[in-house]
Design an enzyme around this catalytic site. Structure first.
Site, short mmCIF file in Angstrom:
data_model
loop_
_atom_site.label_atom_id
_atom_site.label_comp_id
_atom_site.label_asym_id
_atom_site.label_seq_id
_atom_site.Cartn_x
_atom_site.Cartn_y
_atom_site.Cartn_z
N GLY A 69 0.75 -1.25 0.00
CA GLY A 69 0.00 0.00 0.00
C GLY A 69 0.77 1.29 0.00
N PRO A 88 4.68 -5.12 -0.68
CG PRO A 88 6.95 -4.56 -0.96
CD PRO A 88 6.04 -5.50 -0.22
NE ARG A 147 -2.84 2.88 -11.52
CZ ARG A 147 -2.75 4.07 -11.02
NH1 ARG A 147 -2.20 5.04 -11.72
NH2 ARG A 147 -3.17 4.33 -9.81
CB CYS A 169 -14.91 2.73 -30.44
SG CYS A 169 -14.01 2.54 -31.98
CD GLU A 170 -15.60 2.02 -24.04
OE1 GLU A 170 -16.18 2.77 -23.23
OE2 GLU A 170 -15.77 0.80 -24.09
N1 LLP Z 1 -1.47 -6.99 -0.77
C1 LLP Z 1 -2.78 -7.14 -1.07
C2 LLP Z 1 -3.56 -8.13 -0.37
C3 LLP Z 1 -3.35 -6.32 -2.07
O1 LLP Z 1 -4.64 -6.46 -2.35
C4 LLP Z 1 -2.57 -5.36 -2.74
C5 LLP Z 1 -3.15 -4.51 -3.79
C6 LLP Z 1 -1.20 -5.26 -2.40
C7 LLP Z 1 -0.69 -6.09 -1.40
C8 LLP Z 1 -0.26 -4.31 -3.08
O2 LLP Z 1 -0.61 -2.99 -2.93
P1 LLP Z 1 0.41 -1.83 -3.41
O3 LLP Z 1 1.67 -1.95 -2.58
O4 LLP Z 1 0.69 -2.03 -4.84
O5 LLP Z 1 -0.34 -0.60 -3.15
N2 LLP Z 1 -5.22 -1.35 -9.65
C9 LLP Z 1 -5.06 -0.32 -8.64
C10 LLP Z 1 -4.41 -0.86 -7.38
C11 LLP Z 1 -5.15 -2.03 -6.78
C12 LLP Z 1 -4.44 -2.59 -5.59
C13 LLP Z 1 -5.04 -3.88 -5.18
N3 LLP Z 1 -4.38 -4.54 -4.11
C14 LLP Z 1 -4.28 0.83 -9.25
O6 LLP Z 1 -3.92 0.78 -10.43
O7 LLP Z 1 -4.05 1.84 -8.55
#
Ligand code: LLP
Length: 419
Positions: free
Chosen positions: A239, A274, A312, A342-343
């Site tokens: 996150g 991460p 995104r 086409c959107e």
């Molecule tokens: N662990 C779990 C259980 C998760 O669901 C996620 C992301 C992560 C770790 C990794 O999170 P990060 O470190 O990358 O923030 N598609 C969206 C992001 C969706 C994240 C889903 N889960 C975007 O493009 O912003």
């Protein structure tokens, strides 16, 4: 700091001019800098030095085999959410003992596959899943190590689509109901309760929500230990955010420092998942301008990358900086950068001041290394882009551009339509 930089108005990835890569592989193309990937992994992982920890790269952000292999060789594990991700991770040589499996809807086949592979831990998300896992473990003659993924109800203060640890989200088990589920799990023969886990959201730009979640998890661990359940792993999820525009997320050292302080001397192995913070700014999407068009309302740059390549902006209205691959010196204009799909939602940048591109020019969509290629699709029957990794003065295709044949792979016309 990353390894995308200009030398005499020309964009380079490490020591290779982006134009040179495009001459060989075409556009659109995802380009990753190996040095940046490595540096980000090391910066994150070493921030937790001094305590028992495991960095499980969240491969949903980027699941290319070459990238997984790179992190595996750095000692990393992975966080998976499907059988397909497990397959990729094993193919890339990730050690099963460093794999954690999250997700609200793990299917029986995936549970079997993960048990047979002897992964480190399942982060279970519902009472039904605990019972199902016990049943599958019994059948396969294995014991399943689990952590209950709890929902700590903290506000990550990020986009609602990527908040996951609020009461109203589908993820995890309410932290207040968790002790009951732990007691249930501890009584099952084929389950070995080893951890607690949570993941509160993505693209967080402050440390405090992580610290709040951790403090709640510590409270839960105390309750569990009073009932004789010994916890060995604390998985805090992923996150940590990155800078796309002007965000100022904490440096991994600051984030790790806040976590270490809150954790104190607890005898646990900390697991981190991460994704974006490692790959996000290690990759760009390079696209070519096909046409420019000025309506009475607006100016458009129509490029050969689209929402199927990078969703995104369309999905979250996310900001990705747009830079010229060769600075033209023509000045800037305010325009939308759009794809051929086409959107109306097919845009990469909206109302943005950018280089006054002309047809044939190349543009770099920055910060595209996370949730770029992995969220791409074949919409409008567009073959998916190729992926290239740069290492110093050399570049390597790490995924070939799809062909038209790839587009129809597996499709069949039933006999009755052939008469
Ligand atoms: N662990 C779990 C259980 C998760 O669901 C996620 C992301 C992560 C770790 C990794 O999170 P990060 O470190 O990358 O923030 N598609 C969206 C992001 C969706 C994240 C889903 N889960 C975007 O493009 O912003």
């Amino acid at each position: 700091m990353h390894h995308f930089h200009y030398i005499k108005n020309e964009l380079y990835c490490e020591e290779v001019p982006v134009e040179e890569i495009v001459r060989t592989v075409g556009t659109p193309v995802y380009l990753y800098s190996c040095a940046t990937l490595k540096r980000h992994f090391r910066a994150f992982d070493s921030a937790f030095d001094g305590m028992k920890h495991l960095t499980c790269f969240s491969m949903k952000s980027n699941s290319n085999l070459a990238i997984l292999k790179l992190f595996a060789s750095e000692g990393g594990g992975v966080d998976i959410v499907s059988g397909g991700e497990l397959y990729r991770a094993l193919k890339a040589g990730v050690e099963p003992a460093k794999i954690v499996f999250s997700g609200v809807g793990k299917q029986v086949e995936a549970l079997e596959y993960a048990l047979e592979s002897d992964i480190l831990m399942f982060n279970v998300e519902s009472p039904q899943e605990i019972l199902k896992l016990d049943e599958v473990a019994k059948r396969t003659g294995k014991k399943a190590r689990i952590a209950v993924r709890v929902n700590p109800d903290v506000d990550p203060k990020t986009h609602p689509y990527i908040s996951t640890g609020l009461k109203e989200n589908k993820f995890g088990i309410d932290i207040n109901d968790a002790p009951k589920q732990y007691t249930l799990a501890a009584g099952l023969k084929n389950i070995d309760v080893t951890g607690v886990s949570c993941h509160i959201g993505s693209q967080l730009t402050q440390s405090s929500p992580f610290v709040d979640a951790l403090s709640k998890m510590k409270g839960l661990i105390r309750i569990l230990e009073e009932t004789g359940i010994r916890i060995r792993y604390l998985d805090l999820g992923g996150g940590l955010g990155i800078t796309y525009d002007s965000e100022e997320p904490p440096h991994p050292n600051e984030y790790a420092g806040a976590i270490k302080k809150e954790l104190g001397s607890a005898d646990l192995t900390l697991i981190l998942e991460p994704g974006r913070v490692i790959t996000g700014n290690a990759g760009i999407l390079v696209t070519r301008v096909i046409y420019t068009k000025t309506t009475r309302e607006k100016a458009f740059f129509i490029v050969d990358a689209a929402m199927n390549d990078l969703i995104r902006p369309s999905l979250y209205n996310s900001y990705h900086a747009v830079e010229p691959v060769r600075k033209s010196g023509r000045g800037t204009v305010t325009a939308d950068m759009v794809g051929p799909i086409c959107e109306s939602g097919d845009f990469l940048a909206k109302e943005r001041e950018m280089d006054a591109f002309e047809p044939g020019d190349l543009a770099a969509i920055m910060s595209a290394g996370a949730y770029g290629f992995t969220m791409s699709s074949n919409y409008n029957s567009r073959p998916r882009a190729c992926e290239v990794m740069v290492n110093k003065d050399r570049f390597y295709t790490i995924r070939a551009r799809e062909t038209f044949e790839d587009l129809i792979k597996g499709e069949m016309i039933p006999e009755f339509l052939n008469v």
